[in-house]
Enzyme design. Structure first.
Site, PDB file in Angstrom:
ATOM      1  N   ILE A   1     -26.015  14.826  28.714  1.00  0.00           N
ATOM      2  CA  ILE A   1     -27.335  14.195  28.663  1.00  0.00           C
ATOM      3  C   ILE A   1     -27.271  12.731  28.245  1.00  0.00           C
ATOM      4  O   ILE A   1     -27.837  11.857  28.900  1.00  0.00           O
ATOM      5  CB  ILE A   1     -28.279  14.961  27.684  1.00  0.00           C
ATOM      6  CG1 ILE A   1     -28.378  16.424  28.072  1.00  0.00           C
ATOM      7  CG2 ILE A   1     -29.635  14.280  27.609  1.00  0.00           C
ATOM      8  CD1 ILE A   1     -29.173  16.688  29.337  1.00  0.00           C
TER       9      ILE A   1
ATOM     10  N   LYS B   1     -40.149  18.507  15.031  1.00  0.00           N
ATOM     11  CA  LYS B   1     -40.302  17.049  15.148  1.00  0.00           C
ATOM     12  C   LYS B   1     -40.639  16.669  16.588  1.00  0.00           C
ATOM     13  O   LYS B   1     -41.567  15.904  16.840  1.00  0.00           O
ATOM     14  CB  LYS B   1     -39.005  16.351  14.754  1.00  0.00           C
ATOM     15  CG  LYS B   1     -38.933  14.885  15.132  1.00  0.00           C
ATOM     16  CD  LYS B   1     -37.658  14.213  14.687  1.00  0.00           C
ATOM     17  CE  LYS B   1     -36.547  14.326  15.666  1.00  0.00           C
ATOM     18  NZ  LYS B   1     -36.624  13.414  16.827  1.00  0.00           N
ATOM     19  N   ASN B   2     -39.915  17.243  17.531  1.00  0.00           N
ATOM     20  CA  ASN B   2     -40.063  16.800  18.927  1.00  0.00           C
ATOM     21  C   ASN B   2     -41.280  17.390  19.617  1.00  0.00           C
ATOM     22  O   ASN B   2     -41.512  17.132  20.796  1.00  0.00           O
ATOM     23  CB  ASN B   2     -38.777  17.090  19.704  1.00  0.00           C
ATOM     24  CG  ASN B   2     -37.648  16.198  19.229  1.00  0.00           C
ATOM     25  OD1 ASN B   2     -37.885  15.257  18.473  1.00  0.00           O
ATOM     26  ND2 ASN B   2     -36.430  16.513  19.620  1.00  0.00           N
TER      27      ASN B   2
ATOM     28  N   CYS C   1     -30.519   3.117  21.220  1.00  0.00           N
ATOM     29  CA  CYS C   1     -30.193   3.606  19.870  1.00  0.00           C
ATOM     30  C   CYS C   1     -28.725   4.005  19.910  1.00  0.00           C
ATOM     31  O   CYS C   1     -28.035   3.824  20.905  1.00  0.00           O
ATOM     32  CB  CYS C   1     -31.095   4.789  19.505  1.00  0.00           C
ATOM     33  SG  CYS C   1     -30.702   6.265  20.418  1.00  0.00           S
TER      34      CYS C   1
ATOM     35  N   ASP D   1     -29.299  18.394  21.373  1.00  0.00           N
ATOM     36  CA  ASP D   1     -29.567  18.167  19.945  1.00  0.00           C
ATOM     37  C   ASP D   1     -28.823  19.139  19.045  1.00  0.00           C
ATOM     38  O   ASP D   1     -28.874  19.005  17.826  1.00  0.00           O
ATOM     39  CB  ASP D   1     -31.071  18.273  19.666  1.00  0.00           C
ATOM     40  CG  ASP D   1     -31.834  17.122  20.289  1.00  0.00           C
ATOM     41  OD1 ASP D   1     -33.067  17.181  20.325  1.00  0.00           O
ATOM     42  OD2 ASP D   1     -31.175  16.165  20.759  1.00  0.00           O
TER      43      ASP D   1
ATOM     44  N   ARG E   1     -31.096   4.639  26.513  1.00  0.00           N
ATOM     45  CA  ARG E   1     -32.421   5.275  26.456  1.00  0.00           C
ATOM     46  C   ARG E   1     -33.475   4.504  27.268  1.00  0.00           C
ATOM     47  O   ARG E   1     -34.481   4.037  26.755  1.00  0.00           O
ATOM     48  CB  ARG E   1     -32.880   5.404  24.999  1.00  0.00           C
ATOM     49  CG  ARG E   1     -31.895   6.013  24.036  1.00  0.00           C
ATOM     50  CD  ARG E   1     -31.637   7.486  24.189  1.00  0.00           C
ATOM     51  NE  ARG E   1     -32.773   8.335  23.931  1.00  0.00           N
ATOM     52  CZ  ARG E   1     -33.099   8.848  22.735  1.00  0.00           C
ATOM     53  NH1 ARG E   1     -32.413   8.498  21.685  1.00  0.00           N
ATOM     54  NH2 ARG E   1     -34.131   9.663  22.601  1.00  0.00           N
ATOM     55  N   PRO E   2     -33.267   4.290  28.564  1.00  0.00           N
ATOM     56  CA  PRO E   2     -34.268   3.560  29.362  1.00  0.00           C
ATOM     57  C   PRO E   2     -35.571   4.343  29.485  1.00  0.00           C
ATOM     58  O   PRO E   2     -35.625   5.534  29.127  1.00  0.00           O
ATOM     59  CB  PRO E   2     -33.578   3.428  30.720  1.00  0.00           C
ATOM     60  CG  PRO E   2     -32.596   4.526  30.770  1.00  0.00           C
ATOM     61  CD  PRO E   2     -32.141   4.759  29.360  1.00  0.00           C
ATOM     62  N   VAL E   3     -36.607   3.687  29.960  1.00  0.00           N
ATOM     63  CA  VAL E   3     -37.909   4.339  30.148  1.00  0.00           C
ATOM     64  C   VAL E   3     -38.404   4.168  31.578  1.00  0.00           C
ATOM     65  O   VAL E   3     -39.602   4.284  31.853  1.00  0.00           O
ATOM     66  CB  VAL E   3     -38.955   3.804  29.148  1.00  0.00           C
ATOM     67  CG1 VAL E   3     -38.653   4.288  27.735  1.00  0.00           C
ATOM     68  CG2 VAL E   3     -39.058   2.281  29.207  1.00  0.00           C
ATOM     69  N   ASP E   4     -37.469   3.942  32.502  1.00  0.00           N
ATOM     70  CA  ASP E   4     -37.864   3.732  33.909  1.00  0.00           C
ATOM     71  C   ASP E   4     -38.590   4.941  34.488  1.00  0.00           C
ATOM     72  O   ASP E   4     -39.543   4.794  35.276  1.00  0.00           O
ATOM     73  CB  ASP E   4     -36.637   3.377  34.754  1.00  0.00           C
ATOM     74  CG  ASP E   4     -35.534   4.429  34.623  1.00  0.00           C
ATOM     75  OD1 ASP E   4     -35.197   4.798  33.476  1.00  0.00           O
ATOM     76  OD2 ASP E   4     -35.040   4.922  35.646  1.00  0.00           O
TER      77      ASP E   4
ATOM     78  N   ARG F   1     -35.236  11.286   9.157  1.00  0.00           N
ATOM     79  CA  ARG F   1     -36.137  11.148  10.305  1.00  0.00           C
ATOM     80  C   ARG F   1     -36.459  12.512  10.902  1.00  0.00           C
ATOM     81  O   ARG F   1     -37.529  12.711  11.469  1.00  0.00           O
ATOM     82  CB  ARG F   1     -35.472  10.284  11.389  1.00  0.00           C
ATOM     83  CG  ARG F   1     -35.221   8.869  10.983  1.00  0.00           C
ATOM     84  CD  ARG F   1     -34.794   8.049  12.157  1.00  0.00           C
ATOM     85  NE  ARG F   1     -35.694   8.303  13.303  1.00  0.00           N
ATOM     86  CZ  ARG F   1     -35.519   7.773  14.504  1.00  0.00           C
ATOM     87  NH1 ARG F   1     -34.488   6.980  14.727  1.00  0.00           N
ATOM     88  NH2 ARG F   1     -36.351   8.013  15.485  1.00  0.00           N
TER      89      ARG F   1
HETATM   90  C1  EPZ Z   1     -36.107  13.813  23.761  1.00  0.00           C
HETATM   91  O1  EPZ Z   1     -35.699  12.474  23.919  1.00  0.00           O
HETATM   92  C2  EPZ Z   1     -35.868  14.168  22.299  1.00  0.00           C
HETATM   93  N1  EPZ Z   1     -36.682  13.295  21.453  1.00  0.00           N
HETATM   94  C3  EPZ Z   1     -34.388  14.000  21.965  1.00  0.00           C
HETATM   95  O2  EPZ Z   1     -34.211  14.422  20.623  1.00  0.00           O
HETATM   96  C4  EPZ Z   1     -33.588  14.924  22.873  1.00  0.00           C
HETATM   97  O3  EPZ Z   1     -32.206  14.740  22.620  1.00  0.00           O
HETATM   98  C5  EPZ Z   1     -33.895  14.593  24.344  1.00  0.00           C
HETATM   99  O4  EPZ Z   1     -35.319  14.696  24.571  1.00  0.00           O
HETATM  100  C6  EPZ Z   1     -33.192  15.537  25.306  1.00  0.00           C
HETATM  101  O5  EPZ Z   1     -33.564  16.849  25.032  1.00  0.00           O
HETATM  102  C7  EPZ Z   1     -37.992  13.572  21.300  1.00  0.00           C
HETATM  103  O6  EPZ Z   1     -38.519  14.518  21.866  1.00  0.00           O
HETATM  104  C8  EPZ Z   1     -38.766  12.655  20.397  1.00  0.00           C
HETATM  105  P1  EPZ Z   1     -34.941  12.382  27.824  1.00  0.00           P
HETATM  106  P2  EPZ Z   1     -36.045  11.684  25.295  1.00  0.00           P
HETATM  107  O7  EPZ Z   1     -35.967  11.461  28.389  1.00  0.00           O
HETATM  108  O8  EPZ Z   1     -37.377  12.135  25.798  1.00  0.00           O
HETATM  109  C9  EPZ Z   1     -32.377   9.424  30.487  1.00  0.00           C
HETATM  110  C10 EPZ Z   1     -33.448  14.257  18.428  1.00  0.00           C
HETATM  111  O9  EPZ Z   1     -32.314  14.254  17.931  1.00  0.00           O
HETATM  112  N2  EPZ Z   1     -33.646   8.751  30.792  1.00  0.00           N
HETATM  113  O10 EPZ Z   1     -35.024  13.831  28.173  1.00  0.00           O
HETATM  114  O11 EPZ Z   1     -35.830  10.250  25.079  1.00  0.00           O
HETATM  115  C11 EPZ Z   1     -31.976   9.292  29.027  1.00  0.00           C
HETATM  116  O12 EPZ Z   1     -31.299   8.064  28.808  1.00  0.00           O
HETATM  117  C12 EPZ Z   1     -33.751  13.456  19.666  1.00  0.00           C
HETATM  118  O13 EPZ Z   1     -34.420  14.941  17.990  1.00  0.00           O
HETATM  119  C13 EPZ Z   1     -33.658   7.761  31.764  1.00  0.00           C
HETATM  120  O14 EPZ Z   1     -32.641   7.441  32.370  1.00  0.00           O
HETATM  121  O15 EPZ Z   1     -34.905  12.252  26.247  1.00  0.00           O
HETATM  122  C14 EPZ Z   1     -31.082  10.478  28.821  1.00  0.00           C
HETATM  123  O16 EPZ Z   1     -29.780  10.171  29.289  1.00  0.00           O
HETATM  124  C15 EPZ Z   1     -32.524  12.677  20.131  1.00  0.00           C
HETATM  125  N3  EPZ Z   1     -34.840   7.131  32.041  1.00  0.00           N
HETATM  126  C16 EPZ Z   1     -31.701  11.546  29.729  1.00  0.00           C
HETATM  127  O17 EPZ Z   1     -32.544  10.822  30.653  1.00  0.00           O
HETATM  128  C17 EPZ Z   1     -36.016   7.475  31.410  1.00  0.00           C
HETATM  129  O18 EPZ Z   1     -37.073   6.886  31.719  1.00  0.00           O
HETATM  130  C18 EPZ Z   1     -32.589  12.538  28.998  1.00  0.00           C
HETATM  131  O19 EPZ Z   1     -33.487  11.798  28.202  1.00  0.00           O
HETATM  132  C19 EPZ Z   1     -35.979   8.481  30.424  1.00  0.00           C
HETATM  133  C20 EPZ Z   1     -34.786   9.117  30.139  1.00  0.00           C
END
Ligand code: EPZ
Length: 419
Positions: A329, A22-23, A118, A307, A123-126, A399
């Site tokens: 995480i 999926k990812n 969620c 995960d 889950r910010p996107v900064d 999902r």
């Molecule tokens: C991906 O999410 C996966 N989803 C998640 O899988 C997985 O848990 C996660 O990576 C960690 O491995 C997909 O690939 C679709 P991150 P992602 O950005 O990219 C913080 C599942 O169950 N962060 O690595 O959203 C964030 O809040 C899902 O399949 C910021 O602060 O994860 C988190 O604490 C759940 N600012 C940490 O970083 C940002 O701009 C890691 O998040 C982005 C992230």
């Protein structure tokens, strides 16, 4: 509202075929927007998130066709005529934010709804935004939308303060069409990023270092069509192998990639499982034995994946001994704890640490899924609980797991979906 009913007590036996990840398929679908020819993607899992992503692409004007059994998708980006990813789709799946980088790089404009949080965190996107700004994108966030504009992006240096899978993917995709070279430091190293890079390279991108914390991308003028088969889902495989260990059975995951699962397989061995690897087949044998409790600390790849945290917690609930589980995480990824305790588990939470004391038996009860991997952990617990466990809100499950009850039934589990 559909539910899943599990009757515990069966030791799982047999082979289970692992689907595409999926990812990996989600970012790869978004990457098709970078091309000026159709891109064919194989080994596509039948997941709700895949359907949502194809809807986002179609909403942008791309042509999306599936072959008869849905395992292949062809995306034709030549008809893209919009750069807006709407709230009603993005809010249901935050990975939609991954169209941001490709749209800005290919069309110089993008409007993507803020994904919102969620169950497992805000889950910010900064980090996504700052990385794209380093390539010259001008981004404002207003009225719930991320609005990005750019002429042609230019290569730049991106050094992430923290490892982010999605932000690494967004800037990696954008950098492929930027003018000049981009260096991404502190990049995420997940196998799904490696798979994305392999697909982008097949489309003509010039990338090196994927899978390490430094990725170098030399921008090219265009990306062409390609055919890419999605890497096997290491989390789905891990989930079924934990089910084997918990139920005292023997299960072989086929079409799997053991080389993407070192941390998970090491923890299963530590729990006492016999592990056999033969090409794309991974066998876990725990017949006649109870797992030993194992401590878990989640961290970016190649460390133990977040995960898989909920699934190993389910195993620790019935293991011999006491284990600590540190979730480093996400700030709220213990939603499954209360539900596991309804089944008789003994778990104590203090901050980001859960302490689990293994019990001999769990007892079946109605429980509620809160997020994708929490749902899986409740099914795993139901497989070993006395009596019936009824899991509600299983739309979370669909999902990320393809026909999970069909695959578990194939291993002997007493599990069924009921309306
Ligand atoms: C991906 O999410 C996966 N989803 C998640 O899988 C997985 O848990 C996660 O990576 C960690 O491995 C997909 O690939 C679709 P991150 P992602 O950005 O990219 C913080 C599942 O169950 N962060 O690595 O959203 C964030 O809040 C899902 O399949 C910021 O602060 O994860 C988190 O604490 C759940 N600012 C940490 O970083 C940002 O701009 C890691 O998040 C982005 C992230």
């Amino acid at each position: 509202m559909q539910k899943i009913e599990v009757t515990g007590g069966v030791a799982l036996e047999g082979d289970v075929r692992i689907s595409g990840a999926k990812n990996a398929v989600l970012p790869i679908l978004c990457a098709t927007l970078l091309a000026d020819e159709p891109v064919t993607i194989g080994n596509v899992p039948h997941l709700h998130d895949v359907v949502t992503t194809t809807r986002v692409l179609a909403g942008l004007g791309a042509g999306v066709t599936h072959d008869s059994d849905g395992s292949h998708i062809v995306v034709d980006p030549r008809s893209v005529d919009s750069h807006v990813a709407p709230y009603e789709l993005v809010r249901t799946m935050r990975a939609s934010v991954l169209v941001l980088g490709p749209l800005v790089a290919r069309y110089g404009a993008a409007e993507v709804s803020l994904p919102g949080g969620c169950a497992i965190g805000s889950r910010p996107v900064d980090l996504h935004i700052r990385a794209l700004e380093a390539l010259g994108a001008e981004i404002v966030v207003e009225h719930g939308f991320i609005k990005a504009n750019a002429g042609r992006l230019r290569g730049g240096n991106v050094a992430f303060d923290m490892v982010s899978v999605g932000a690494t993917e967004n800037v990696l995709m954008a950098a492929t069409l930027a003018h000049g070279t981009t260096v991404i430091d502190n990049a995420a190293r997940e196998p799904e990023i490696v798979d994305l890079a392999v697909c982008l390279r097949a489309m003509g991108a010039d990338i090196e270092g994927e899978g390490t914390s430094r990725i170098v991308v030399r921008g090219v003028e265009r990306l062409h069509g390609a055919h890419h088969d999605v890497v096997a889902d290491r989390i789905e495989a891990g989930t079924f192998l934990v089910a084997a260990a918990m139920t005292g059975g023997r299960v072989t995951a086929t079409n799997a990639r053991a080389d993407t699962m070192d941390a998970v397989l090491a923890k299963l061995a530590e729990a006492g499982a016999d592990i056999g690897i033969d090409g794309d087949r991974i066998c876990v044998d725990m017949r006649g034995r109870r797992p030993r409790a194992v401590d878990i600390i989640t961290a970016p790849h190649p460390a133990f994946p977040t995960d898989m945290q909920a699934q190993f917690m389910a195993m620790d609930c019935i293991a011999e001994g006491v284990a600590t589980i540190d979730e480093t995480i996400f700030e709220n990824r213990f939603m499954h704890v209360n539900e596991l305790m309804r089944l008789g588990a003994e778990i104590h939470i203090e901050g980001h640490r859960a302490t689990v004391t293994g019990v001999e038996r769990l007892s079946g009860a109605p429980v509620m899924a809160t997020d994708l991997r929490a749902s899986a952990s409740l099914i795993l617990a139901g497989l070993v609980a006395d009596g019936e466990t009824l899991i509600d809100r299983i739309y979370h499950l669909d999902r990320g797991y393809e026909h999970i009850e069909r695959k578990l039934s194939g291993l002997g589990a007493r599990i069924r979906r009921i309306d």
